[in-house]
Structures are given as C-alpha cells and as structure tokens.
Design a protein around this motif. Structure first.
Motif, short mmCIF file in Angstrom:
data_model
loop_
_atom_site.label_atom_id
_atom_site.label_comp_id
_atom_site.label_asym_id
_atom_site.label_seq_id
_atom_site.Cartn_x
_atom_site.Cartn_y
_atom_site.Cartn_z
N ARG A 62 -32.54 27.27 23.16
CA ARG A 62 -32.07 28.56 23.49
C ARG A 62 -31.40 28.76 24.90
O ARG A 62 -30.50 29.30 25.18
CB ARG A 62 -33.02 29.73 23.20
CG ARG A 62 -32.62 31.02 23.49
CD ARG A 62 -33.70 31.95 23.18
NE ARG A 62 -34.15 32.02 21.69
CZ ARG A 62 -35.21 32.37 21.06
NH1 ARG A 62 -36.29 33.12 21.80
NH2 ARG A 62 -35.54 32.56 19.97
N THR A 63 -31.78 27.89 25.72
CA THR A 63 -31.62 27.96 27.21
C THR A 63 -30.64 26.72 27.59
O THR A 63 -30.54 26.31 28.66
CB THR A 63 -32.85 28.06 28.20
OG1 THR A 63 -33.53 26.75 27.75
CG2 THR A 63 -33.54 29.06 27.93
N SER A 64 -30.27 26.09 26.62
CA SER A 64 -29.44 24.77 26.73
C SER A 64 -27.77 25.04 26.32
O SER A 64 -27.77 25.98 25.60
CB SER A 64 -29.91 23.46 25.95
OG SER A 64 -29.60 23.55 24.69
N LYS A 65 -27.05 24.16 26.69
CA LYS A 65 -25.82 24.16 26.16
C LYS A 65 -25.45 23.55 24.54
O LYS A 65 -24.45 23.52 24.35
CB LYS A 65 -24.69 23.40 27.18
CG LYS A 65 -24.85 23.73 28.51
CD LYS A 65 -24.05 22.93 29.54
CE LYS A 65 -24.16 23.52 30.97
NZ LYS A 65 -23.35 22.87 31.91
N TRP A 66 -26.25 23.22 23.86
CA TRP A 66 -26.34 22.39 22.85
C TRP A 66 -26.12 23.80 21.98
O TRP A 66 -26.70 24.71 21.81
CB TRP A 66 -27.54 21.73 22.29
CG TRP A 66 -27.83 20.44 23.31
CD1 TRP A 66 -27.94 20.48 24.60
CD2 TRP A 66 -27.47 19.00 22.86
NE1 TRP A 66 -28.04 19.33 25.01
CE2 TRP A 66 -27.62 18.18 24.02
CE3 TRP A 66 -27.39 18.55 21.55
CZ2 TRP A 66 -27.59 16.85 24.05
CZ3 TRP A 66 -26.99 17.18 21.25
CH2 TRP A 66 -27.25 16.31 22.72
N THR A 67 -25.56 23.28 20.65
CA THR A 67 -25.03 24.18 19.69
C THR A 67 -25.76 23.87 18.27
O THR A 67 -25.79 22.66 17.89
CB THR A 67 -23.60 24.10 19.36
OG1 THR A 67 -22.80 24.69 20.46
CG2 THR A 67 -23.12 25.27 18.06
N PRO A 68 -26.55 24.95 17.96
CA PRO A 68 -27.06 24.57 16.52
C PRO A 68 -26.24 24.35 15.38
O PRO A 68 -25.05 25.01 15.21
CB PRO A 68 -27.86 25.86 16.15
CG PRO A 68 -27.06 26.94 17.03
CD PRO A 68 -26.84 26.44 18.02
N VAL A 69 -26.41 23.33 14.55
CA VAL A 69 -25.60 22.94 13.30
C VAL A 69 -25.81 23.77 12.13
O VAL A 69 -25.11 24.15 11.71
CB VAL A 69 -25.85 21.46 12.73
CG1 VAL A 69 -25.21 21.20 11.52
CG2 VAL A 69 -25.60 20.43 14.07
#
Length: 283
Positions: free
Chosen positions: A252-259
């Motif tokens: 939630r606090t990262s730059k990664w996007t959920p698939v």
C-alpha cells in the motif's frame, strides 16, 4: 523415492503470471520441497531457491541434483535476499515468489512441535541455530509479552483470560509439549471447537515468535522490491489473516501495482480455504 508432503497451490495461476510478464529468472524464497520452484525449473525457467530449514534443504538439494535442471538451491533466509542473490551470481532477476507460513512437511513429517495432531516437544524452530524455542517463549515471556502476542495472533479469544490460564498452568507445571498446550486449552474452555482454536493459535504464535517470521517477511518483501526496482514481479501466498494484512500494508505504501483487484482464493483443497494469492508488478 522421497515422499512429497507439500501440495503446491496456485501452480497454474503463477505459471500464467510468469508467462504474462516474460519471466526468465525466478527466485523462490520459500523453496521447501520444491513444489513451485522445481516445477518451474523443469519447465525451463532459471530458478534460485532459498530454504531456511536444514532438513528440508537437505531433502530438496538431492531432488534438485537428480532433476538436472537449471536450479540453484541455497540454505538461507529470504530476509537476506539481497546477499543471497548477489552471491548466487545469477544476474538480473525477474520475479520473486514467497509462499509464506508453514510447510506441510513441518505438519506431517517434522518432530519439532509444529503439528497439533501429535504430542511433540515445543521446539518450533525452522533453523536449529535460532536463539530460543517455543517452550522458552511460553514459559519465559512476561504476562504483558504474552498478552501482546496472543492479541495480535489469535482472534475471537478472551486474551486476558487465556493469558491468566497460561500463567496459572505454568505455575504448577512445565509447558514443554503439545499435550501441555492442549491442557491449557481445556482449562480455558470446555468447548472442543474453542480448544482447537486455542491450540492452533498458540502453536502458530509460538512459531511466529521463535522464527521471527513477521520481521523476516518485511525484510524479504523490501529486499525483493529493491532488487527489482523499476521492473519485476513479486508473488505472495499467505494462509492466515495477519500474514495477508502485512503483505497488503507493505504494498500500500510502495510503487508496486497489484495485478489482481482482489486476491485469488484457492477452492480445490479444504486445507487451503484460507490461502490467498497476490501479485504486484513494477514497470
């Protein structure tokens, strides 16, 4: 032939993810018996497997050797992911898989107290070099420490009453085996359903404490994120709500996007009804 105790979950779903995101080099941070990592190595992927448990490492090392595939297995903790990847010399990695929690091997074959089905010593160490055992935790933790652990790991329980039951029990008898945990549960409640929930919850929290699981999860996720900054895939499988919540909070606090908009659930096996598959990408 070595018996396989672990049933790998979401094999097809993960395979689809590896194909969709053009993965060539995969790190399996929780190799166990090779249910995921060895399967994908046999399909042509380059796999770096990490296994923390020395027993499982020895078993799977032979499996990897006999398979003759492009798979390197390392005895270590995924909390040290960056160092392990660097020392393995495999170059750029494309994806990291974490199957968090306990292996079926521990429940069915280990004699270290992971299972609630047999009366084993409360060791609960995945690594024999760990600082303390499950027995140490439940017999030495203060009332306040026990309260914090139980409130964070066991839901729908009167935490204060359970802590008082443990304190009272250990004042008259050592808590060294699973049978002692069952005795505590019976003192806490006459309901078999509640007793099972208490035993399951206490063994889980002891395992989490002994093996520093939550801090290792945070470290592993952070180092996977750092290693693939800019481009990569992180896949997680969780089995209980606290693990799943930790994964959600991290990303939630990262730059990664959920698939996936929502985690995938497993419906094929009764034991896996709480399993959740999540995947995140960075471009």
């Amino acid at each position: 032939m070595t018996r396989n105790y672990h049933t790998p979950l979401f094999l097809n779903e993960i395979r689809d993810l590896l194909r969709e995101y053009s993965v060539k080099v995969l790190v399996d941070g929780t190799f166990a018996e090779g249910g995921h990592g060895l399967t994908y190595a046999k399909e042509g992927y380059t796999v770096l497997g990490i296994e923390y448990d020395k027993e499982l490492y020895a078993i799977s090392k032979k499996k990897v050797h006999d398979a003759g595939v492009n798979c390197t297995l390392v005895h270590g903790n995924f909390a040290n992911l960056d160092t392990i990847v660097r020392n393995a010399g495999i170059g750029r990695i494309d994806a990291v898989l974490f199957d968090f929690g306990i292996s079926m091997y521990h429940l069915r074959a280990s004699t270290r107290g992971f299972s609630m089905e047999s009366d084993q010593v409360l060791d609960l160490r995945a690594d024999s070099a760990a600082q303390y055992t499950g027995r140490d935790v439940i017999t030495r933790y203060t009332k306040e420490q026990l309260y914090d652990c139980i409130s964070e790991n066991i839901e729908s329980i009167d935490t204060g009453r359970l802590v008082d039951t443990i304190i009272r029990y250990r004042g008259k008898q050592d808590i060294a085996r699973a049978s002692n945990i069952w005795a505590i549960a019976r003192e806490y409640s006459t309901s078999k359903h509640v007793q099972e929930a208490v035993v399951r919850g206490l063994l889980q929290l002891l395992r989490v404490e002994v093996n520093n699981e939550e801090e290792n999860m945070k470290s592993g996720l952070q180092k996977a994120s750092d290693l693939m900054d800019g481009s990569g895939l992180i896949i997680t499988i969780t089995f209980h709500s606290r693990e799943d919540r930790l994964v959600k909070l991290f990303f939630r606090t990262s730059k990664w996007t959920p698939v996936f908009k929502k985690p995938l659930k497993h419906t094929s096996y009764a034991f896996a009804k709480s399993a959740r598959l999540r995947a995140y990408v960075s471009h």
